[in-house]
Structures are given as structure tokens and as C-alpha cells.
Scaffold this motif. Structure first.
Motif, PDB file in Angstrom:
ATOM      1  N   ASN A 166       0.838  -1.197   0.037  1.00  0.00           N
ATOM      2  CA  ASN A 166       0.012   0.053  -0.067  1.00  0.00           C
ATOM      3  C   ASN A 166       0.751   1.104  -0.074  1.00  0.00           C
ATOM      4  O   ASN A 166       2.056   1.320   0.030  1.00  0.00           O
ATOM      5  CB  ASN A 166      -1.024  -0.060   1.132  1.00  0.00           C
ATOM      6  CG  ASN A 166      -0.511   0.144   2.690  1.00  0.00           C
ATOM      7  OD1 ASN A 166       0.645   0.136   2.669  1.00  0.00           O
ATOM      8  ND2 ASN A 166      -1.310   0.309   3.460  1.00  0.00           N
TER       9      ASN A 166
ATOM     10  N   TYR B 165      -3.275   2.022   6.977  1.00  0.00           N
ATOM     11  CA  TYR B 165      -4.396   1.441   5.981  1.00  0.00           C
ATOM     12  C   TYR B 165      -5.200   2.598   5.278  1.00  0.00           C
ATOM     13  O   TYR B 165      -5.251   3.717   6.149  1.00  0.00           O
ATOM     14  CB  TYR B 165      -5.122   0.312   5.875  1.00  0.00           C
ATOM     15  CG  TYR B 165      -5.831   0.290   7.095  1.00  0.00           C
ATOM     16  CD1 TYR B 165      -7.282   0.751   7.401  1.00  0.00           C
ATOM     17  CD2 TYR B 165      -5.647  -0.725   8.329  1.00  0.00           C
ATOM     18  CE1 TYR B 165      -7.868   0.882   8.484  1.00  0.00           C
ATOM     19  CE2 TYR B 165      -6.303  -0.645   9.407  1.00  0.00           C
ATOM     20  CZ  TYR B 165      -7.532  -0.010   9.389  1.00  0.00           C
ATOM     21  OH  TYR B 165      -8.216   0.000  10.712  1.00  0.00           O
TER      22      TYR B 165
ATOM     23  N   SER C  84      -7.046  -2.258  -5.833  1.00  0.00           N
ATOM     24  CA  SER C  84      -6.410  -1.097  -4.688  1.00  0.00           C
ATOM     25  C   SER C  84      -6.865  -1.793  -3.336  1.00  0.00           C
ATOM     26  O   SER C  84      -5.831  -1.873  -2.520  1.00  0.00           O
ATOM     27  CB  SER C  84      -6.697   0.085  -4.905  1.00  0.00           C
ATOM     28  OG  SER C  84      -5.808   1.151  -4.111  1.00  0.00           O
TER      29      SER C  84
ATOM     30  N   ASN D 146      -1.121   1.835  -4.699  1.00  0.00           N
ATOM     31  CA  ASN D 146      -1.091   0.424  -4.416  1.00  0.00           C
ATOM     32  C   ASN D 146      -0.724  -0.679  -5.471  1.00  0.00           C
ATOM     33  O   ASN D 146      -1.701  -1.301  -5.890  1.00  0.00           O
ATOM     34  CB  ASN D 146      -2.443   0.064  -3.825  1.00  0.00           C
ATOM     35  CG  ASN D 146      -2.861   0.688  -2.640  1.00  0.00           C
ATOM     36  OD1 ASN D 146      -1.967   1.767  -1.903  1.00  0.00           O
ATOM     37  ND2 ASN D 146      -3.999   0.547  -1.779  1.00  0.00           N
TER      38      ASN D 146
ATOM     39  N   SER E 268      -1.824  -6.086   2.577  1.00  0.00           N
ATOM     40  CA  SER E 268      -0.683  -5.453   2.938  1.00  0.00           C
ATOM     41  C   SER E 268      -0.760  -4.850   4.468  1.00  0.00           C
ATOM     42  O   SER E 268       0.405  -4.950   5.167  1.00  0.00           O
ATOM     43  CB  SER E 268      -0.470  -4.231   1.916  1.00  0.00           C
ATOM     44  OG  SER E 268      -0.024  -4.754   0.862  1.00  0.00           O
TER      45      SER E 268
ATOM     46  N   ASP F   2      -4.487  -2.988  -0.248  1.00  0.00           N
ATOM     47  CA  ASP F   2      -4.402  -2.531   0.916  1.00  0.00           C
ATOM     48  C   ASP F   2      -4.839  -3.394   2.201  1.00  0.00           C
ATOM     49  O   ASP F   2      -4.223  -3.466   3.050  1.00  0.00           O
ATOM     50  CB  ASP F   2      -5.565  -1.274   0.838  1.00  0.00           C
ATOM     51  CG  ASP F   2      -5.277  -0.147   1.930  1.00  0.00           C
ATOM     52  OD1 ASP F   2      -4.123   0.102   2.304  1.00  0.00           O
ATOM     53  OD2 ASP F   2      -6.119   0.363   2.653  1.00  0.00           O
TER      54      ASP F   2
END
Length: 360
Positions: free
Chosen positions: A139, A253, A238, A157, A245, A242
Motif C-alpha cells: 500500500n 491502511y 487497490s 497500491n 498489505s 491495502d
């Protein structure tokens, strides 16, 4: 200006040493940035070097991190990067994933408390070297508005998938999940050029081609640009990056991800630690013999390369081919740097008392 790979590598290594990195971490960090420049991804190479230095000045990068595993099962792990350079944290995590894959067939590592990790392709290709399929994603600073919004909620991302081939080079799918990477805006800014329509919207949500729009409240758009052209799919990709990750690892985040630019402070109400990555490795021979897979992928690549094109002067481009072509050219002729980047790097040289860069 064209700079030789070796000269730029040595310069970058010297700067990382100057901010307190160990020799091993300075070598690795320089290698990650140089791989980006060599592969033609100028937005993530040495042009980013001063950004890392500024984050170090702000105390947001730890040059001597204690990178460690904080949670683990036989095939999964969470790594805490101790606020280190993502350029060294992500390779550490990928080595953990590869080690698990060697024993159990696959390995998956989520990372927290890290920083910008360069190009995702560098880390995914580490697995390919072991006849594995590599995965890498991260991210990033919130610059992208979700579909129907004008509020920055997600980063660009990126995600990367890398596959080992036989007679062909590895196939590497390395892409941002936004309509364009932020680094491409920086390239346009340095050149004083507009960006294509569909990359950005202004603060009111209108399309703009001004590469400086982010500075006046604008935002990048998800892959697809708008709902009619599939931006909900880019938003979904994306969001996946997020969550894997950061939500999975305990990193920040969404809008809480700390910005890469040093003049902006991280959010005052963090929901995690640093930024997050997700890396994975799968043994090809966990599914079929490696050579059989490589032969089949070679056949896949050959057939797609021979696909009929609309314009006879064009050809189907296999993911990873442009980067390979750039690498071959730059190894022979040097790495092109625009004047603004050269000036930036030579200012770093003066500041840290190292030799500056000059034409190849």
C-alpha cells in the motif's frame, strides 16, 4: 544526461551509507533502485533517492532496523520492519516467503512498520530465481479517490506477479492499481508536460491534465478512470492490496498511510505501524514439473506474440518485455537522467561530501 550503471550504483550506495545504513543494506537499497532505473521505471529509481533522505531527516526511516518475524505458521508470517527502508524490509520478507515455500510449497508474508519498497517487480523476481512464482504488493500514500469520490483514500497500491519461463525471460506483470503511478506525475512535472486525461481529477472531481493537481486538492483516479470504464475494478484491486498489505499485518491502511513526501506529516491518529507490504512465493513443482511449466509458458508467450494485430506495424507486448528492452539498452548506453534529477542528486553529493554524478 546518460550515466553509467556502475557510477550511479556507487553514488546511490554512498548516499545510503552516509545516512547510516550498513554496507549490506546500502548495497541492497542501491540495487533495488538501480534495477528500477535499468528496467526503464524511472519514477521509482534514483529519482526517489532524495525522498528517502528527507524521510530519514524527519526521523521516519530507521537506517539500522531490527527487522524481525513477529508472528508465524509453517506457511505464513508477519514481519515488523522497525521503520526501516522498504528497500531492505521487503527483500527480507520475500526471503522468508521463499524459505517457507522451499519446505512447504508456498510462503506468504505480510509486513508492517515499513516504508516505500521501490518497484514491486524486484521482490517478485527473487522468487523466480528459485523456480517459483513470485507475488509482491504494497500500500502507499493516499492519493487515489475511490469510484464516485473526490477524497484521497488509497495509494497507487501496486501489485506484481512474476513467472519463470524457459527460452523466454520471466513474465512480469507489475502495475499500479490506479490509472497512473504517482511517479509518472513527477516525471511530467520535471518535464513541464501535461498528463493524459483520465489520470487525475481536481478538487471538485473534474478531469484535469495538470500534473500538479495533487498539490491543490486533486486526486489520482483508480485504474479504469471512471465507473463507465471500469474504475470500480481498479478500486477493488487497490482495496485488495491495502487489506493484504496492511489490515492483515497491522500497518496503516487507507487514508492513514503515512505520506512519502517529508513535508507532509503522518496522520495524527494512526491505525497501525508504518506502511504495509504483502509478498508470496509458490513452488512451480508443487503443481507440475518445472520444465513442463516453462515449456507451456514459452508456448503461451509464443502464441500471444504471434497474435494478429490491428495495425501490422504493431505487435502484442508480453508483460515485462518493455522493461527487458530498456535494461538491455541501458546496460549498453547508460541510464538517462533529466536535468532536474541530476541537480537533485548532485545537491545530495555536496551535502554528504561524496563524489557527484557526471555523464557516462
Amino acid at each position: 544526461m546518460l550515466i553509467s550503471e556502475q557510477a550511479l550504483r556507487q553514488f546511490t550506495y554512498n548516499i545510503f551509507l552516509a545516512i547510516g545504513c550498513s554496507e549490506a543494506h546500502a548495497h541492497l537499497s542501491a540495487d533495488v533502485l538501480l534495477r528500477s532505473d535499468m528496467r526503464g521505471i524511472d519514477s521509482h529509481g534514483v529519482a526517489r533517492l532524495s525522498g528517502y533522505v528527507r524521510l530519514w531527516e524527519k526521523g521516519r526511516i530507521n537506517p539500522k532496523p531490527n527487522i524481525r518475524i513477529v508472528h508465524q505458521t509453517p506457511t505464513t508470517a508477519t514481519v515488523d520492519g522497525d521503520a526501516g527502508l522498504g528497500l531492505v524490509v521487503a527483500p527480507f520478507a520475500m526471503q522468508v516467503a521463499i524459505g517457507m515455500a522451499k519446505t512447504y510449497g508456498s510462503g506468504w508474508v505480510s509486513v508492517r512498520n515499513s516504508n516505500h519498497f521501490g518497484i514491486a517487480g524486484y521482490h517478485a523476481l527473487m522468487a523466480v530465481e528459485q523456480d517459483m512464482i513470485g507475488f509482491a504488493m504494497t500500500n502507499a500514500s493516499p492519493l487515489v479517490a475511490p469510484t464516485f469520490s473526490n477524497e484521497r483514500m488509497l495509494g497507487t497500491n501496486p501489485m506484481c506477479y512474476a513467472f519463470p519461463a524457459g527460452k523466454y525471460p520471466p513474465m512480469v506483470v507489475d502495475m499500479a492499481t490506479s490509472a497512473a503511478a504517482n511517479g509518472k506525475l513527477e516525471i511530467a512535472q520535471r518535464k513541464g508536460a501535461p498528463v493524459p486525461e483520465g489520470w487525475l481529477q481536481d478538487a471538485q472531481g473534474n478531469y484535469t491534465t495538470d500534473p500538479h493537481a495533487l498539490k491543490t486538492g486533486g486526486s489520482l483516479l483508480p485504474l479504469g478512470s471512471d465507473r463507465e470504464h471500469g474504475s470500480h475494478k481498479g478500486f477493488g484491486l487497490s482495496a485488495t492490496v491495502d487489506i493484504l498489505s496492511a489490515v492483515l499485518s497491522g500497518a496503516n491502511y487507507g487514508p492513514w498511510v503515512p505520506p512519502f513526501v517529508a513535508f507532509l506529516d503522518p496522520p495524527a491518529d494512526p491505525v497501525g505501524q508504518g506502511i504495509g507490504h504483502f509478498l508470496g512465493a509458490m513452488r512451480v513443482d508443487g503443481f507440475r514439473p518445472v520444465q513442463d511449466f516453462k515449456d507451456s509458458l514459452d508456448n503461451w508467450i509464443s502464441r500471444f506474440k504471434s497474435a494478429q494485430t490491428i495495425d501490422p506495424e504493431q505487435k502484442v507486448i508480453i508483460p515485462g518485455e518493455p522493461e527487458l528492452e530498456a535494461e538491455l539498452d541501458r546496460r549498453m548506453n547508460g541510464i538517462p537522467l533529466v536535468d532536474a534529477v541530476v541537480k537533485d542528486l548532485n545537491e545530495l553529493a555536496v551535502r554528504f561530501g561524496v563524489e557527484g554524478i557526471s555523464p557516462a
